[in-house]
Design a protein around this motif. Structure first.
Motif, PDB file in Angstrom:
ATOM      1  N   PHE A 202       0.858  -1.187   0.000  1.00 15.44           N
ATOM      2  CA  PHE A 202       0.000   0.000   0.000  1.00 15.44           C
ATOM      3  C   PHE A 202       0.899   1.243   0.000  1.00 15.44           C
ATOM      4  N   THR A 203       0.585   2.188  -0.860  1.00 18.36           N
ATOM      5  CA  THR A 203       1.347   3.424  -0.904  1.00 18.36           C
ATOM      6  C   THR A 203       0.446   4.563  -1.351  1.00 18.36           C
ATOM      7  N   GLU A 204       0.969   5.791  -1.297  1.00 17.88           N
ATOM      8  CA  GLU A 204       0.226   6.977  -1.714  1.00 17.88           C
ATOM      9  C   GLU A 204       0.973   7.674  -2.844  1.00 17.88           C
ATOM     10  N   PHE A 205       0.224   8.418  -3.663  1.00 16.60           N
ATOM     11  CA  PHE A 205       0.824   9.128  -4.784  1.00 16.60           C
ATOM     12  C   PHE A 205       0.118  10.468  -4.966  1.00 16.60           C
ATOM     13  N   PRO A 206       0.779  11.578  -4.532  1.00 12.01           N
ATOM     14  CA  PRO A 206       1.914  11.649  -3.616  1.00 12.01           C
ATOM     15  C   PRO A 206       1.475  11.355  -2.182  1.00 12.01           C
ATOM     16  N   SER A 207       2.469  11.360  -1.275  1.00 10.00           N
ATOM     17  CA  SER A 207       2.184  11.010   0.115  1.00 10.00           C
ATOM     18  C   SER A 207       1.712  12.225   0.906  1.00 10.00           C
ATOM     19  N   ASN A 208       1.068  11.945   2.014  1.00  8.77           N
ATOM     20  CA  ASN A 208       0.512  12.971   2.899  1.00  8.77           C
ATOM     21  C   ASN A 208       1.224  12.892   4.254  1.00  8.77           C
ATOM     22  N   PRO A 209       1.951  13.936   4.681  1.00 10.99           N
ATOM     23  CA  PRO A 209       1.951  15.310   4.171  1.00 10.99           C
ATOM     24  C   PRO A 209       3.221  15.715   3.422  1.00 10.99           C
ATOM     25  N   LEU A 210       4.133  14.782   3.140  1.00 14.66           N
ATOM     26  CA  LEU A 210       5.430  15.157   2.578  1.00 14.66           C
ATOM     27  C   LEU A 210       5.474  15.139   1.060  1.00 14.66           C
ATOM     28  N   LEU A 211       4.368  14.801   0.407  1.00 15.93           N
ATOM     29  CA  LEU A 211       4.200  14.938  -1.042  1.00 15.93           C
ATOM     30  C   LEU A 211       5.279  14.200  -1.837  1.00 15.93           C
ATOM     31  N   ARG A 212       5.699  13.061  -1.329  1.00 12.41           N
ATOM     32  CA  ARG A 212       6.666  12.241  -2.048  1.00 12.41           C
ATOM     33  C   ARG A 212       5.941  11.231  -2.936  1.00 12.41           C
ATOM     34  N   SER A 213       6.458  11.039  -4.137  1.00  8.66           N
ATOM     35  CA  SER A 213       5.848  10.110  -5.089  1.00  8.66           C
ATOM     36  C   SER A 213       6.781   8.925  -5.308  1.00  8.66           C
ATOM     37  N   PRO A 214       6.326   7.713  -5.061  1.00  6.76           N
ATOM     38  CA  PRO A 214       7.170   6.541  -5.303  1.00  6.76           C
ATOM     39  C   PRO A 214       7.337   6.288  -6.794  1.00  6.76           C
TER      40      PRO A 214
ATOM     41  N   ILE B 274      -4.343  12.644  -3.423  1.00  9.70           N
ATOM     42  CA  ILE B 274      -3.654  13.933  -3.549  1.00  9.70           C
ATOM     43  C   ILE B 274      -3.277  14.197  -5.004  1.00  9.70           C
ATOM     44  N   GLY B 275      -2.852  13.155  -5.728  1.00 10.98           N
ATOM     45  CA  GLY B 275      -2.559  13.350  -7.148  1.00 10.98           C
ATOM     46  C   GLY B 275      -3.795  13.739  -7.925  1.00 10.98           C
ATOM     47  N   ASN B 276      -4.928  13.184  -7.584  1.00  8.78           N
ATOM     48  CA  ASN B 276      -6.271  13.386  -8.119  1.00  8.78           C
ATOM     49  C   ASN B 276      -6.399  12.946  -9.576  1.00  8.78           C
TER      50      ASN B 276
ATOM     51  N   VAL C 148      -5.871  18.096 -24.615  1.00  6.86           N
ATOM     52  CA  VAL C 148      -6.236  18.879 -25.790  1.00  6.86           C
ATOM     53  C   VAL C 148      -7.729  19.125 -25.889  1.00  6.86           C
ATOM     54  N   ASP C 149      -8.551  18.343 -25.177  1.00  7.65           N
ATOM     55  CA  ASP C 149      -9.993  18.453 -25.386  1.00  7.65           C
ATOM     56  C   ASP C 149     -10.589  19.699 -24.755  1.00  7.65           C
ATOM     57  N   ASN C 150     -10.021  20.184 -23.662  1.00  5.88           N
ATOM     58  CA  ASN C 150     -10.629  21.354 -23.026  1.00  5.88           C
ATOM     59  C   ASN C 150      -9.615  22.376 -22.530  1.00  5.88           C
ATOM     60  N   GLY C 151      -8.351  22.158 -22.802  1.00  5.98           N
ATOM     61  CA  GLY C 151      -7.347  23.145 -22.446  1.00  5.98           C
ATOM     62  C   GLY C 151      -6.870  23.098 -21.012  1.00  5.98           C
ATOM     63  N   VAL C 152      -7.385  22.200 -20.176  1.00  7.68           N
ATOM     64  CA  VAL C 152      -6.926  22.085 -18.797  1.00  7.68           C
ATOM     65  C   VAL C 152      -5.602  21.330 -18.789  1.00  7.68           C
ATOM     66  N   GLN C 153      -4.587  21.937 -18.211  1.00 11.59           N
ATOM     67  CA  GLN C 153      -3.262  21.334 -18.192  1.00 11.59           C
ATOM     68  C   GLN C 153      -3.000  20.700 -16.844  1.00 11.59           C
ATOM     69  N   PRO C 154      -2.879  19.378 -16.777  1.00 10.27           N
ATOM     70  CA  PRO C 154      -2.562  18.723 -15.503  1.00 10.27           C
ATOM     71  C   PRO C 154      -1.267  19.266 -14.913  1.00 10.27           C
ATOM     72  N   GLY C 155      -1.247  19.413 -13.595  1.00  9.72           N
ATOM     73  CA  GLY C 155      -0.089  19.992 -12.934  1.00  9.72           C
ATOM     74  C   GLY C 155       0.313  19.226 -11.697  1.00  9.72           C
ATOM     75  N   PHE C 156       0.867  19.955 -10.729  1.00 10.42           N
ATOM     76  CA  PHE C 156       1.457  19.337  -9.546  1.00 10.42           C
ATOM     77  C   PHE C 156       0.502  19.282  -8.354  1.00 10.42           C
ATOM     78  N   GLY C 157      -0.741  19.622  -8.551  1.00  7.47           N
ATOM     79  CA  GLY C 157      -1.717  19.515  -7.464  1.00  7.47           C
ATOM     80  C   GLY C 157      -1.798  20.759  -6.615  1.00  7.47           C
ATOM     81  N   GLY C 158      -2.721  20.735  -5.674  1.00  7.03           N
ATOM     82  CA  GLY C 158      -2.981  21.917  -4.854  1.00  7.03           C
ATOM     83  C   GLY C 158      -2.498  21.820  -3.424  1.00  7.03           C
TER      84      GLY C 158
END
Length: 629
Positions: free
Chosen positions: A362-374, A396-398, A533-543
């Motif tokens: 079991f892991t998180e992507f990214p982790s809470n609260p240190l935002l590390r991604s395996p 958190i990655g959503n 490309v379908d709606n112009g929303v650019q995935p990023g690093f999260g909030g």
């Protein structure tokens, strides 16, 4: 027309202690804890803090409507010769699991008690009109000695299996003879208006009202169908009627499946039978993210007797608690070091090559609260070699930003966070990877054991909230990156002058394990930038990001100076700050600090407010912290 507006107004920084966030939200899942001492007071159970709270995060704070319904059950089933308490569940299976936990855990803690289950009928044959719509309704009460309250609260918190506040409120209204005919038109908070672009209407699948007629009801009373293609903007603002709950859940599953599929899955001509494409049948909905994780852990325990697991990376607190308290053995690898994991697997396999060293990781992507991604790609290679299941919590990655399903067997999301955004409903999901070698096994278990305990009104609210998901996330991503760039530039980690800065470091996927994060960035290009490309929303690093400080006084000063809401949860449409370690690990602060999760860190969840206004308030708070320290 923007769905979000462009207001520069920020929430009041002095929102009183205990007020729900946003204010006037009846089923809010966050609460105002404006001062650092309020957070420690809550963690310590100080009476003046608890008495001031209108609400709280539902797995930590039992809503007043649930307490009222529990009192009804105690009055009906409580024993006169002993002081008892009770917790309420939506099904017999959930109640039985709680009953077993109280018995087992209390014995382990040296004060064994027994619990019992009682069933309170809410709707029966006497309530003809309501029962025709809803069927027979019941609530399952687990009664136990009041001395075992702390043990029972562990079950409520770790699993999330208890009933929701909406369910309790609705059941109370039925018992009082005042059941509403339909779901109330609740507000969605104060920051985001319910406007919508035509493009959102065109992209969503159709909805049809569900019929709740009896066989003797005239067909002329059937509610007419409703498809988004025929829906006006005014209709789009509103909740679906209560009779549409089943359709609302179908729509949510379709939305989730579309995000998890390949680019081809966004085509209107998609054949759902295409191999490797996630379909709604691969998506399972739950009352919260922890319920989803608890169920997949139950799956692991069922498929392999005495299953051992690995918790990889420092996780959200209740994930580790579930693995430890319900599992046979959990190996906690807080550093998320793949070399350490591989060495462990090699050694375990050499001792007994007849069975996998572990059943699941079991892991998180990214982790809470240190935002590390395996490194999920390498994890997949190890999982294939040593035959274990990979389960990832990608809350958190959503869904908008990352695609982790390509490397894992099962993905869990807390829909209560960014998917909802409006902080007024709980929900969760599991997505089964159609390409997983365990796909058929996992699906078979879920088909036999899955039960839909997500309350209809909660699902209806979640459907409405999630309609503008992509636009919200796009805006949040952009603002969060600007804030983190600004704060990181004034940190010791970036080389700032130690004599002038109070920020030690910024934990954010752009700065922490970025290469691993970008491997899963949805629709990533060669440069690592996400594009849709379908709606112009650019995935990023999260909030979400976390700030560590050089001095505790600086942390407190910064927290108090921030002009935003302060309380638990994340993924909210409004910016929300929290002294995360105090709330999640107060009783184990020294232990958490050993893994870099320090008591004085501040975690920030960025909202949809105006970017310049947020930059200004963070700059002001940082200036105040630097001046004071």
């Amino acid at each position: 027309m923007s769905t979000l507006g462009n207001s520069s107004r920020l929430p009041s920084a002095d929102t009183p202690l205990g007020i729900c966030l946003p204010p006037l939200t009846p089923h809010a899942i966050s609460v105002s804890l404006p001062a650092w001492k309020d957070n420690t007071g809550y963690a310590e159970g100080q009476k003046h803090v608890l008495d001031a709270m209108d609400t709280g995060y539902p797995r930590f704070f039992i809503h007043r409507s649930i307490r009222k319904l529990a009192d009804v059950c105690l009055a009906r089933f409580g024993r006169d010769d002993s002081e008892e308490a009770c917790m309420l569940f939506p099904s017999s299976r959930c109640a039985d699991a709680c009953q077993r936990f109280i018995g087992t855990r209390s014995q382990q803690e040296g004060a064994p008690v027994s619990a019992r289950v009682a069933v309170l009928p809410i709707v029966d044959g006497a309530c003809t009109d309501v029962s025709r719509m809803l069927g027979d309704l019941q609530v399952f009460a687990v009664l136990y000695p009041a001395s075992a309250a702390k043990v029972a609260k562990q079950f409520w918190q770790h699993t999330g299996l208890g009933i929701s506040s909406r369910r309790a409120e609705y059941y109370l209204s039925i018992l009082s003879g005042n059941a509403p005919q339909d779901i109330p038109r609740e507000g969605a908070g104060t920051l985001v208006p319910w406007d919508v672009q035509d493009s959102f209407i065109r992209r969503d699948p159709g909805l049809t009202y569900e019929s709740h007629e009896s066989d003797n009801t005239a067909s002329s009373s059937r509610t007419p169908g409703w498809n988004y293609l025929e829906t006006s903007v005014q209709h789009f603002r509103e909740n679906l009627p209560l009779g549409c709950a089943s359709s609302a859940k179908k729509v949510i599953r379709k939305r989730i499946a579309a995000f998890c599929s390949t680019d081809a899955a966004h085509s209107e001509n998609l054949d759902p039978k295409v191999s490797g494409v996630v379909t709604p049948d691969d998506v399972y909905l739950y009352p919260s993210g922890m319920v989803a994780l608890w169920n997949v852990h139950e799956l692991v325990l069922t498929l392999e007797k005495e299953a051992k697991t690995v918790c990889f990376g420092f996780p959200y607190t209740d994930t580790l608690k579930v693995l430890e308290k319900w599992g046979h053995q959990c190996f906690f690898m807080a550093a998320g070091d793949l070399d350490e994991l591989e060495a462990f697997l090699v050694e375990a396999y050499s001792l007994d090559a007849s069975k996998p060293p572990i059943a699941a990781l079991f892991t998180e992507f990214p982790s809470n609260p240190l935002l590390r991604s395996p490194d999920l790609e390498r994890l997949r290679t190890l999982a294939d070699k040593y035959n274990f299941m990979v389960v990832v919590d990608a809350t958190i990655g959503n869904l908008v930003n990352v695609d982790v399903l390509q490397y894992v067997d099962v993905v869990a999301h807390s829909l209560s966070k960014a998917f909802s955004g409006y902080t007024n409903v709980m929900g969760g999901s599991l997505i089964v990877n159609p390409n997983s070698p365990r796909h058929n096994t996992i699906k078979s278990w879920l088909e036999s054991n899955y039960e839909d305990t997500w309350f209809d009104q909660d699902a209806i609210m979640m459907e409405r909230n999630s309609r503008d998901l992509e636009e919200r996330i796009g805006r949040i991503d952009s603002t969060a990156e600007a804030l983190c760039d600004f704060l990181y530039a004034r940190s010791l980690a970036a080389g700032s002058n130690p004599a002038h800065t109070v920020i030690q470091d910024i934990f954010y996927p752009k700065f922490v394990t970025r290469e691993n994060y970008e491997k899963c960035l949805r629709h990533a290009t060669e440069k690592g930038a996400g594009t849709r490309v379908d709606n112009g929303v650019q995935p990023g690093f999260g909030g979400l990001f976390t700030i560590t400080f050089t001095k505790t006084a600086a942390s407190h000063a910064f927290y108090h100076a921030l002009e935003c809401y302060k309380g638990p949860s994340l993924g909210t449409n409004f910016t929300l700050a929290s002294p995360y370690t105090v709330l999640a690990h107060y009783a184990e602060r020294e232990w958490a600090a050993g893994f870099g999760v320090y008591e004085d860190l501040v975690r920030v969840s960025v909202g949809v407010e105006d970017k310049d206004a947020l930059l200004a308030t963070f700059a002001k708070a940082l200036d105040i912290a630097e001046q004071l320290v």
